[in-house]
Design an enzyme around this catalytic site. Sequence first.
Site, short mmCIF file in Angstrom:
data_model
loop_
_atom_site.label_atom_id
_atom_site.label_comp_id
_atom_site.label_asym_id
_atom_site.label_seq_id
_atom_site.Cartn_x
_atom_site.Cartn_y
_atom_site.Cartn_z
CG HIS A 186 -2.08 -0.99 1.02
ND1 HIS A 186 -2.77 -1.54 2.09
CD2 HIS A 186 -2.65 -1.52 -0.09
CE1 HIS A 186 -3.71 -2.36 1.62
NE2 HIS A 186 -3.64 -2.36 0.30
CG HIS A 216 -1.89 -6.29 1.60
ND1 HIS A 216 -1.70 -5.63 0.39
CD2 HIS A 216 -1.36 -5.49 2.55
CE1 HIS A 216 -1.11 -4.47 0.62
NE2 HIS A 216 -0.88 -4.35 1.91
CB CYS A 255 3.86 -10.65 4.40
SG CYS A 255 4.86 -10.68 5.89
CD GLU A 293 -2.95 -8.89 7.47
OE1 GLU A 293 -2.95 -9.61 8.50
OE2 GLU A 293 -2.31 -7.81 7.40
CB CYS A 314 4.12 -8.28 11.66
SG CYS A 314 4.41 -6.64 11.02
CB SER A 330 -3.67 -0.91 7.89
OG SER A 330 -4.12 -1.07 9.21
CB SER A 344 4.28 -0.21 2.23
OG SER A 344 3.37 0.70 2.81
#
Length: 329
Positions: A50, A83, A105, A135, A203, A232, A276
């Site tokens: 993103h 995602h 990921c 996601e 994460c 996000s 990102s």
Amino acid sequence: MGGMTATTSRRVLLAAPRGYCAGVDRAVIAVEKALEQYGAPIYVRKEIVHNKYVVQTLEKKGAIFVDETEEVPEGSIVVFSAHGVAPVVHDEAAERKLATIDATCPLVTKVHKEAVRFAKDDYDILLIGHEGHEEVVGTSGEAPEHITLVDGPEDVANVSVRDESKVVWLSQTTLSVDETMETVDALKEKFPQLISPPSDDICYATQNRQIAVKQMGADADLVIVVGSKNSSNSVRLVEVALGAGARDAHLVDFADEIDEAWLNGVTTVGVTSGASVPEILVQGVLEWLAARGYADVELVTAAEESITFSLPKELRRDLRAEAADLSGR
């Protein structure tokens, strides 16, 4: 704020870690390598990550971004974004005889596997996350009949389950740590037997960037988060900065989106970037600030990151040949 004295104390606090996480790095390199190895066009389903700049840069190199699998011509190569995707998307790609590179990921894949495992044991799964986020759509698709989305603490009142002794929570990987724990606490109050995922789903990169912003935000008059509006984890960094005591915080894609009015009465500017975001965009912001008297940059280090992921296995094969075989050409 008269005279020169005020300008001497102007400073920038630069968060570390910031920017690219291992999953984003891997996904972006996957598209670049696919273009190198197979030539354009390479199709990508949804934004690979993103970030506006990343998408524009890859488009210039010959990547074509589509929203749905059906937009990809038969016999082409398609990359799935970082995602992740629901299993039905893999089926669609097979039906269209597409060769796929899965750039999901690995930390998202881990959550998908948890969903599959708990669904198999017939648990109700409460997935904490934002409705409509790619996601969440992907993870939910692993076991739609077992998964209920919980979009923040205020959503807990609406949640019902079949059997209160068989409930587990999972989460999107890019949420605010504090808000997620607030949601979990509210869920535990309602369902005392709620079990937690084997390891936290949020994460390492999301957590580390939030920790750094917390440290920085307390000392900053203004925090600038470099990132895109649909990212996000970047949006969460703005919220965390404000929660940590920053007077003001804004999300920008590029330095030229900064409003000079934000600098009124500001001596300390905190700068960070979402997971990102390429570092070149942060450098642009630092240059913009330096040109306005904020040249003194201090690093605020909250963690060291050394994690890397190996590239998708599909990049080690000849996919063009496979795609041609699939479509019988």
